[in-house]
Write a protein that holds these residues in place. Structure first.
Motif, PDB file in Angstrom:
ATOM      1  N   MET A   1      11.244 -31.433  -5.779  1.00 47.97           N
ATOM      2  CA  MET A   1      10.373 -30.274  -5.611  1.00 47.97           C
ATOM      3  C   MET A   1       9.051 -30.533  -6.316  1.00 47.97           C
ATOM      4  O   MET A   1       8.970 -31.286  -7.275  1.00 47.97           O
ATOM      5  CB  MET A   1      11.031 -29.019  -6.197  1.00 47.97           C
ATOM      6  N   SER A   2       7.996 -29.866  -5.861  1.00 45.99           N
ATOM      7  CA  SER A   2       6.683 -30.051  -6.452  1.00 45.99           C
ATOM      8  C   SER A   2       5.929 -28.747  -6.402  1.00 45.99           C
ATOM      9  O   SER A   2       6.320 -27.804  -5.723  1.00 45.99           O
ATOM     10  CB  SER A   2       5.914 -31.157  -5.746  1.00 45.99           C
ATOM     11  N   VAL A   3       4.811 -28.687  -7.122  1.00 48.69           N
ATOM     12  CA  VAL A   3       4.002 -27.478  -7.166  1.00 48.69           C
ATOM     13  C   VAL A   3       2.600 -27.793  -6.683  1.00 48.69           C
ATOM     14  O   VAL A   3       1.999 -28.778  -7.097  1.00 48.69           O
ATOM     15  CB  VAL A   3       3.965 -26.889  -8.589  1.00 48.69           C
ATOM     16  N   ALA A   4       2.083 -26.985  -5.788  1.00 51.23           N
ATOM     17  CA  ALA A   4       0.731 -27.187  -5.276  1.00 51.23           C
ATOM     18  C   ALA A   4      -0.290 -26.646  -6.260  1.00 51.23           C
ATOM     19  O   ALA A   4      -0.049 -25.658  -6.950  1.00 51.23           O
ATOM     20  CB  ALA A   4       0.575 -26.488  -3.930  1.00 51.23           C
ATOM     21  N   ILE A   5      -1.450 -27.276  -6.331  1.00 49.80           N
ATOM     22  CA  ILE A   5      -2.498 -26.804  -7.228  1.00 49.80           C
ATOM     23  C   ILE A   5      -3.726 -26.361  -6.454  1.00 49.80           C
ATOM     24  O   ILE A   5      -4.762 -26.075  -7.033  1.00 49.80           O
ATOM     25  CB  ILE A   5      -2.881 -27.875  -8.271  1.00 49.80           C
ATOM     26  N   GLY A   6      -3.620 -26.285  -5.136  1.00 48.76           N
ATOM     27  CA  GLY A   6      -4.662 -25.653  -4.360  1.00 48.76           C
ATOM     28  C   GLY A   6      -5.848 -26.524  -4.004  1.00 48.76           C
ATOM     29  O   GLY A   6      -6.820 -26.051  -3.450  1.00 48.76           O
ATOM     30  N   PHE A   7      -5.818 -27.810  -4.310  1.00 53.80           N
ATOM     31  CA  PHE A   7      -6.930 -28.673  -3.932  1.00 53.80           C
ATOM     32  C   PHE A   7      -6.446 -30.108  -3.888  1.00 53.80           C
ATOM     33  O   PHE A   7      -5.425 -30.451  -4.471  1.00 53.80           O
ATOM     34  CB  PHE A   7      -8.087 -28.562  -4.939  1.00 53.80           C
ATOM     35  N   LEU A   8      -7.165 -30.939  -3.193  1.00 49.57           N
ATOM     36  CA  LEU A   8      -6.897 -32.370  -3.172  1.00 49.57           C
ATOM     37  C   LEU A   8      -8.131 -33.081  -3.711  1.00 49.57           C
ATOM     38  O   LEU A   8      -9.231 -32.929  -3.160  1.00 49.57           O
ATOM     39  CB  LEU A   8      -6.598 -32.846  -1.752  1.00 49.57           C
ATOM     40  N   PRO A   9      -7.995 -33.814  -4.801  1.00 53.51           N
ATOM     41  CA  PRO A   9      -9.155 -34.507  -5.342  1.00 53.51           C
ATOM     42  C   PRO A   9      -9.635 -35.590  -4.381  1.00 53.51           C
ATOM     43  O   PRO A   9      -8.909 -36.033  -3.490  1.00 53.51           O
ATOM     44  CB  PRO A   9      -8.614 -35.119  -6.644  1.00 53.51           C
ATOM     45  N   VAL A  10     -10.902 -36.016  -4.560  1.00 54.49           N
ATOM     46  CA  VAL A  10     -11.450 -37.079  -3.724  1.00 54.49           C
ATOM     47  C   VAL A  10     -10.585 -38.329  -3.843  1.00 54.49           C
ATOM     48  O   VAL A  10     -10.266 -38.990  -2.872  1.00 54.49           O
ATOM     49  CB  VAL A  10     -12.904 -37.375  -4.138  1.00 54.49           C
ATOM     50  N   ARG A  11     -10.177 -38.651  -5.047  1.00 53.45           N
ATOM     51  CA  ARG A  11      -9.281 -39.781  -5.290  1.00 53.45           C
ATOM     52  C   ARG A  11      -8.276 -39.380  -6.349  1.00 53.45           C
ATOM     53  O   ARG A  11      -8.665 -38.876  -7.411  1.00 53.45           O
ATOM     54  CB  ARG A  11     -10.077 -40.996  -5.782  1.00 53.45           C
ATOM     55  N   PRO A  12      -6.990 -39.528  -6.084  1.00 50.79           N
ATOM     56  CA  PRO A  12      -6.007 -39.158  -7.101  1.00 50.79           C
ATOM     57  C   PRO A  12      -6.229 -39.938  -8.409  1.00 50.79           C
ATOM     58  O   PRO A  12      -6.669 -41.088  -8.393  1.00 50.79           O
ATOM     59  CB  PRO A  12      -4.667 -39.532  -6.455  1.00 50.79           C
ATOM     60  N   HIS A  13      -5.932 -39.297  -9.492  1.00 52.78           N
ATOM     61  CA  HIS A  13      -5.998 -39.936 -10.806  1.00 52.78           C
ATOM     62  C   HIS A  13      -4.896 -40.993 -10.872  1.00 52.78           C
ATOM     63  O   HIS A  13      -3.724 -40.686 -10.700  1.00 52.78           O
ATOM     64  CB  HIS A  13      -5.792 -38.860 -11.884  1.00 52.78           C
ATOM     65  N   ARG A  14      -5.257 -42.232 -11.121  1.00 51.77           N
ATOM     66  CA  ARG A  14      -4.291 -43.337 -11.057  1.00 51.77           C
ATOM     67  C   ARG A  14      -3.613 -43.534 -12.410  1.00 51.77           C
ATOM     68  O   ARG A  14      -4.260 -43.844 -13.414  1.00 51.77           O
ATOM     69  CB  ARG A  14      -4.979 -44.622 -10.624  1.00 51.77           C
ATOM     70  N   VAL A  15      -2.307 -43.353 -12.439  1.00 52.12           N
ATOM     71  CA  VAL A  15      -1.484 -43.571 -13.626  1.00 52.12           C
ATOM     72  C   VAL A  15      -0.708 -44.869 -13.434  1.00 52.12           C
ATOM     73  O   VAL A  15       0.048 -45.005 -12.466  1.00 52.12           O
ATOM     74  CB  VAL A  15      -0.504 -42.405 -13.863  1.00 52.12           C
ATOM     75  N   VAL A  16      -0.905 -45.809 -14.334  1.00 53.42           N
ATOM     76  CA  VAL A  16      -0.187 -47.079 -14.265  1.00 53.42           C
ATOM     77  C   VAL A  16       0.781 -47.152 -15.444  1.00 53.42           C
ATOM     78  O   VAL A  16       0.372 -47.045 -16.602  1.00 53.42           O
ATOM     79  CB  VAL A  16      -1.155 -48.281 -14.299  1.00 53.42           C
ATOM     80  N   VAL A  17       2.057 -47.301 -15.139  1.00 52.43           N
ATOM     81  CA  VAL A  17       3.103 -47.390 -16.155  1.00 52.43           C
ATOM     82  C   VAL A  17       3.402 -48.863 -16.399  1.00 52.43           C
ATOM     83  O   VAL A  17       3.803 -49.585 -15.481  1.00 52.43           O
ATOM     84  CB  VAL A  17       4.374 -46.645 -15.695  1.00 52.43           C
ATOM     85  N   LEU A  18       3.197 -49.310 -17.633  1.00 51.29           N
ATOM     86  CA  LEU A  18       3.414 -50.714 -17.974  1.00 51.29           C
ATOM     87  C   LEU A  18       4.824 -50.903 -18.516  1.00 51.29           C
ATOM     88  O   LEU A  18       5.145 -50.453 -19.618  1.00 51.29           O
ATOM     89  CB  LEU A  18       2.382 -51.168 -19.015  1.00 51.29           C
ATOM     90  N   ALA A  19       5.665 -51.561 -17.739  1.00 43.27           N
ATOM     91  CA  ALA A  19       7.052 -51.815 -18.138  1.00 43.27           C
ATOM     92  C   ALA A  19       7.141 -53.150 -18.863  1.00 43.27           C
ATOM     93  O   ALA A  19       6.896 -54.202 -18.264  1.00 43.27           O
ATOM     94  CB  ALA A  19       7.960 -51.814 -16.908  1.00 43.27           C
ATOM     95  N   LEU A  20       7.472 -53.101 -20.145  1.00 42.85           N
ATOM     96  CA  LEU A  20       7.628 -54.320 -20.940  1.00 42.85           C
ATOM     97  C   LEU A  20       9.097 -54.723 -20.979  1.00 42.85           C
ATOM     98  O   LEU A  20       9.991 -53.873 -20.834  1.00 42.85           O
ATOM     99  CB  LEU A  20       7.103 -54.088 -22.362  1.00 42.85           C
ATOM    100  N   ASP A  21       9.363 -55.996 -21.203  1.00 48.78           N
ATOM    101  CA  ASP A  21      10.751 -56.449 -21.308  1.00 48.78           C
ATOM    102  C   ASP A  21      11.476 -55.662 -22.394  1.00 48.78           C
ATOM    103  O   ASP A  21      10.951 -55.461 -23.500  1.00 48.78           O
ATOM    104  CB  ASP A  21      10.801 -57.940 -21.636  1.00 48.78           C
ATOM    105  N   GLY A  22      12.696 -55.222 -22.067  1.00 50.42           N
ATOM    106  CA  GLY A  22      13.461 -54.388 -22.985  1.00 50.42           C
ATOM    107  C   GLY A  22      13.188 -52.910 -22.797  1.00 50.42           C
ATOM    108  O   GLY A  22      13.615 -52.087 -23.606  1.00 50.42           O
TER     109      GLY A  22
END
Length: 328
Positions: A1-22
């Motif tokens: 499920m998700s919640v709408a916030i009423g707008f779509l940005p020009v470009r989504p904010h990019r979140v990069v998750v860095l997975a380290l060993d362990g």
């Protein structure tokens, strides 16, 4: 499920998750789980520090992530989940150091639990306040004395660098990022989708193993709930202790044990939190909001809000109203 916030940005904010060993699998999934509850606002991807994209977890399996370290170059926010304590060292492995060096200046960086060790080893926390799991505080201080460690809080927001404590604090800090980006209403909706509290009270002290209370002893939770319903009142320590049917000394001690903070400081935190909600969602004047949340004057509200988040009530209101207008 998700919640709408009423707008779509020009470009989504990019979140990069860095997975380290362990990496810890539970915390690895937190950013995706939280941020994707706001459709269209965030683009969440996971990367490894090496090109082969295979990452060992601290469980009995490995994961293959979708991206190599080059993904960090396009990040608006980087999240570093915790990794196994056996791999913690004062210096980073060369591939990890090289991966972190790809992050652009000004990128927001978030760590969860032992992820703070990687940031500290990279020099990103020197001279800055930071936190990590309370049990690792002595080790962290020995390894990184130039970091202003505070192991008593669930997370610290130092602008472009945020650090958080163990496991569930990763949810706390990600919700805080959503709140900062899109306001309390959106963050609260995300919290409901994830079935977690939108804001946890107190600090890490409430999770440290303590002796079992003496038989017949009672906690302060009921009194805290009552206080939240009566924030507009002065609520002196004596009144709180009387409600809890304890002496003032016993109440103050039990309150500190359960929440990690004093009754007075907790009340200020709750009043500031309520004031922020009213500034975002109502047309009430600053003086009226001060009265509604239990600050004696508008001046008192201004002082406490500035101490908590560094801005005036009007500046805070203008910021979130501008954000709300952008969503229409």
């Amino acid at each position: 499920m998700s919640v709408a916030i009423g707008f779509l940005p020009v470009r989504p904010h990019r979140v990069v998750v860095l997975a380290l060993d362990g990496v810890y699998p539970f915390e690895l999934g937190i950013p995706n789980r939280v941020f994707t509850c706001v459709p269209g606002a965030y683009d969440v991807v996971t990367c490894a520090a090496t090109e082969d994209r295979t990452v060992a977890t601290n469980a009995d399996f490995t994961v293959t992530v979708g991206h190599g370290p080059e993904a960090l170059e396009s990040a608006d926010t980087v999240v570093v989940p915790p990794y196994d304590m056996a791999r913690i060292a004062p210096e980073l492995p060369e591939p990890v150091a090289a991966a972190l060096a790809r992050i652009r200046p000004g990128t927001r960086i978030v760590s969860i639990c032992t992820g703070a060790f990687a940031l500290a080893a990279a020099g990103m926390l020197d001279g800055r306040p930071a936190t990590t799991h309370w049990a690792l505080a002595p080790r962290f201080r020995r390894m990184f004395p130039r970091v202003a460690l505070d192991p008593d809080v669930l997370f610290i927001d130092d602008g472009d660098v945020l650090t958080s404590a163990g496991a569930a604090s990763g949810v706390d800090v990600c919700l805080h990022v959503v709140r900062s980006d899109h306001g309390s209403a959106v963050a609260n909706s995300v919290a409901r989708q994830c079935v977690v509290p939108p804001w946890r009270e107190g600090g890490q002290a409430q999770y440290i193993d303590l002796p079992v209370p003496e038989e017949g002893a009672t906690g302060t939770a009921a009194t805290r709930a009552w206080a939240l319903e009566n924030l507009e009142r002065p609520l002196a320590l004596a009144e709180l202790a009387e409600h809890a049917r304890m002496s003032r000394r016993t109440f103050a001690r039990r309150f500190q044990e359960e929440t990690g903070t004093s009754p007075g400081r907790w009340l200020i935190q709750q009043r500031v939190r309520r004031a922020r909600d009213l500034l975002e969602t109502s047309e009430l004047s600053v003086d009226r909001i001060a009265a509604e949340v239990g600050f004696a004057t508008g001046t008192s509200l201004r002082q406490h809000l500035h101490a908590a988040i560094g801005v005036s009530p009007q500046a805070y209101r203008n910021t979130f109203r501008a954000t709300a207008a952008a969503r229409v």
